[in-house]
Design a protein around this motif. Structure first.
Motif, PDB file in Angstrom:
ATOM      1  N   HIS A  91      31.815   1.921 -17.524  1.00 39.00           N
ATOM      2  CA  HIS A  91      31.148   0.694 -17.980  1.00 39.00           C
ATOM      3  C   HIS A  91      31.723  -0.522 -18.140  1.00 39.00           C
ATOM      4  N   LEU A  92      32.474  -0.679 -17.895  1.00 38.03           N
ATOM      5  CA  LEU A  92      34.133  -2.368 -17.135  1.00 38.03           C
ATOM      6  C   LEU A  92      32.705  -1.920 -15.849  1.00 38.03           C
ATOM      7  N   LYS A  93      32.465  -1.299 -14.575  1.00 34.93           N
ATOM      8  CA  LYS A  93      31.397  -1.647 -13.396  1.00 34.93           C
ATOM      9  C   LYS A  93      30.673  -2.205 -13.723  1.00 34.93           C
ATOM     10  N   GLU A  94      29.704  -1.804 -14.763  1.00 31.77           N
ATOM     11  CA  GLU A  94      28.302  -1.894 -14.741  1.00 31.77           C
ATOM     12  C   GLU A  94      28.602  -3.598 -15.308  1.00 31.77           C
ATOM     13  N   LEU A  95      29.193  -3.935 -16.589  1.00 29.66           N
ATOM     14  CA  LEU A  95      29.583  -5.271 -17.059  1.00 29.66           C
ATOM     15  C   LEU A  95      30.280  -6.562 -16.165  1.00 29.66           C
ATOM     16  N   MET A  96      31.075  -5.510 -14.607  1.00 27.11           N
ATOM     17  CA  MET A  96      31.573  -6.858 -13.556  1.00 27.11           C
ATOM     18  C   MET A  96      30.376  -7.292 -12.859  1.00 27.11           C
ATOM     19  N   ILE A  97      29.135  -6.159 -12.838  1.00 28.08           N
ATOM     20  CA  ILE A  97      28.024  -6.978 -12.040  1.00 28.08           C
ATOM     21  C   ILE A  97      27.075  -7.997 -11.997  1.00 28.08           C
ATOM     22  N   ILE A  98      27.577  -7.872 -13.473  1.00 27.18           N
ATOM     23  CA  ILE A  98      27.277  -9.176 -14.596  1.00 27.18           C
ATOM     24  C   ILE A  98      27.413 -10.607 -14.303  1.00 27.18           C
ATOM     25  N   VAL A  99      28.910 -10.268 -14.038  1.00 27.81           N
ATOM     26  CA  VAL A  99      30.033 -11.551 -14.488  1.00 27.81           C
ATOM     27  C   VAL A  99      30.441 -11.446 -12.919  1.00 27.81           C
ATOM     28  N   GLU A 100      30.685 -10.819 -12.617  1.00 27.83           N
ATOM     29  CA  GLU A 100      31.744 -10.550 -11.355  1.00 27.83           C
ATOM     30  C   GLU A 100      31.114 -10.589  -9.856  1.00 27.83           C
ATOM     31  N   GLY A 101      31.321  -8.911  -9.918  1.00 30.32           N
ATOM     32  CA  GLY A 101      29.521  -8.773  -8.840  1.00 30.32           C
ATOM     33  C   GLY A 101      30.252  -7.531  -8.146  1.00 30.32           C
ATOM     34  N   PHE A 102      29.832  -6.554  -6.955  1.00 27.62           N
ATOM     35  CA  PHE A 102      30.166  -4.886  -7.073  1.00 27.62           C
ATOM     36  C   PHE A 102      31.639  -4.823  -7.046  1.00 27.62           C
ATOM     37  N   PRO A 103      31.795  -3.700  -7.106  1.00 30.24           N
ATOM     38  CA  PRO A 103      32.995  -2.906  -7.540  1.00 30.24           C
ATOM     39  C   PRO A 103      33.688  -3.209  -5.579  1.00 30.24           C
ATOM     40  N   THR A 104      32.557  -3.059  -5.051  1.00 36.46           N
ATOM     41  CA  THR A 104      33.681  -3.580  -3.655  1.00 36.46           C
ATOM     42  C   THR A 104      34.338  -4.391  -3.170  1.00 36.46           C
ATOM     43  N   TYR A 105      34.184  -5.298  -3.489  1.00 38.62           N
ATOM     44  CA  TYR A 105      34.608  -6.984  -3.711  1.00 38.62           C
ATOM     45  C   TYR A 105      35.179  -7.956  -5.134  1.00 38.62           C
ATOM     46  N   GLY A 106      33.892  -7.211  -5.863  1.00 34.10           N
ATOM     47  CA  GLY A 106      34.859  -7.679  -7.185  1.00 34.10           C
ATOM     48  C   GLY A 106      34.717  -9.781  -7.297  1.00 34.10           C
ATOM     49  N   GLY A 107      33.672 -10.104  -6.201  1.00 39.39           N
ATOM     50  CA  GLY A 107      33.763 -11.793  -6.242  1.00 39.39           C
ATOM     51  C   GLY A 107      34.898 -12.126  -5.578  1.00 39.39           C
ATOM     52  N   LEU A 108      35.839 -11.587  -4.905  1.00 39.35           N
ATOM     53  CA  LEU A 108      36.520 -11.743  -3.956  1.00 39.35           C
ATOM     54  C   LEU A 108      36.306 -12.019  -2.618  1.00 39.35           C
ATOM     55  N   THR A 109      36.468 -13.112  -1.965  1.00 34.81           N
ATOM     56  CA  THR A 109      36.424 -12.702  -0.167  1.00 34.81           C
ATOM     57  C   THR A 109      37.036 -11.548   0.509  1.00 34.81           C
ATOM     58  N   GLY A 110      37.155 -11.751   1.702  1.00 33.30           N
ATOM     59  CA  GLY A 110      38.037 -10.318   2.799  1.00 33.30           C
ATOM     60  C   GLY A 110      38.994 -10.789   2.269  1.00 33.30           C
ATOM     61  N   ARG A 111      39.247 -12.038   2.468  1.00 35.54           N
ATOM     62  CA  ARG A 111      40.210 -12.763   3.022  1.00 35.54           C
ATOM     63  C   ARG A 111      41.355 -12.550   2.335  1.00 35.54           C
ATOM     64  N   ASP A 112      40.908 -12.684   0.484  1.00 32.66           N
ATOM     65  CA  ASP A 112      41.483 -13.068  -0.425  1.00 32.66           C
ATOM     66  C   ASP A 112      41.610 -11.332  -1.019  1.00 32.66           C
ATOM     67  N   LEU A 113      41.052 -10.301  -0.417  1.00 33.85           N
ATOM     68  CA  LEU A 113      41.229  -8.691  -0.561  1.00 33.85           C
ATOM     69  C   LEU A 113      42.593  -8.133  -0.218  1.00 33.85           C
TER      70      LEU A 113
END
Length: 280
Positions: A91-113
């Protein structure tokens, strides 16, 4: 409060109560490493354990965790949520696509990860934790020595000044914590945070009458891996200047505020405009 630790037994007891009543138990784990370090220092059961081992024990007692990685992730951005419940995760994964991005990166750059992955190892190094927590202890002792009352014992990440005790002439709903925060910026360009009635006053929704917070505090949160001893001494020098003019300080009145989280966006004005004598 004050960055003080929660014991393992406390966590075990809460976990057991939550399981008994089928209530999910979540950590706000922004300061998990500092908590583990205090457990190692203060609890004989974990005197020989590593920080990693203590963290494992803590997290296994929970059903999930929420993390602001700017704290014990040693990161400049980002965070995460962990879950044991697969249904809630989806459920949270679906919501995050709307506000952050796909769960593979979560709105963060590779450098930040990458930085986050490294930060979680480094934050559990005992030399780092010992130095950081000792900085807080030192700053607390120095602030006391120049006449500022603090919450004791000091914990990790911040020193909390008792602004209500320091400025008894200012009523709680005139925000002594904010008055002190303003003076830290005025005297030394030091940004601190009020944690008192501006943030936590209880407002009756029907009458609008406010009940003050239990304590009127000011938080001096320490950036990690930034301040040296000379920075801490500058904070103390600024505090000493404020101590000398504390009787001249007055409170503030809110002129505009939002319904929620007013301490982030409200407008204020001084209750009394007093001409302060600035100290050289």
């Amino acid at each position: 409060i004050g960055g003080l630790p929660v014991s393992i037994q406390n966590i075990r007891d809460v976990s057991e109560i939550c399981k008994r009543h089928h209530i999910p138990f979540f950590f706000d784990c922004a300061r998990f490493a500092e908590n583990c370090f205090f457990i190692k220092q203060n609890e004989p059961e974990f005197a020989e354990a590593t920080i990693q081992e203590i963290a494992k024990e803590m997290f296994e007692l929970s059903d999930g965790a929420m993390m602001s990685a700017k704290k014990d992730g040693l990161q400049n951005i980002g965070g995460f949520i962990t879950l044991n419940d697969g249904e809630v995760f989806e459920h949270l994964k679906e919501l995050m696509i709307i506000v952050e991005g796909f769960p593979t990166y979560g709105g963060l750059t590779g450098r930040d990860l990458d930085a986050l992955a490294v930060g979680f190892y480094e934050v559990m190094e005992e030399d780092y934790l010992d130095y950081r927590i000792d900085q807080i202890r030192y700053l607390g002792e120095r602030l006391k020595s120049v006449g500022m009352p603090i919450v004791e014992p000091t914990g990790g990440h911040a020193v909390f000044i008792d602004a209500g005790k320091f400025l008894p002439q200012i009523k709680p709903l005139e925000f002594p914590g904010h008055a002190l925060a303003v003076e830290f910026y005025r005297e030394g360009c030091i940004r601190v945070c009020e944690i008192g009635s501006m943030m936590f006053a209880d407002v009756d929704p029907e009458t609008g009458i406010e009940t003050p917070a239990t304590r009127e505090l000011v938080r001096l949160a320490m950036p990690r891996r930034v301040y040296t001893a000379s920075h801490l001494e500058y904070i103390v020098e600024t505090a000493e200047k404020i101590v000398k003019i504390k009787d001249q300080l007055s409170g503030y009145k809110i002129t505009k505020q939002s319904k929620l989280l007013r301490h982030f966006t409200c407008d204020l004005k001084p209750k009394a405009m007093k001409k302060l004598k600035l100290l050289k």
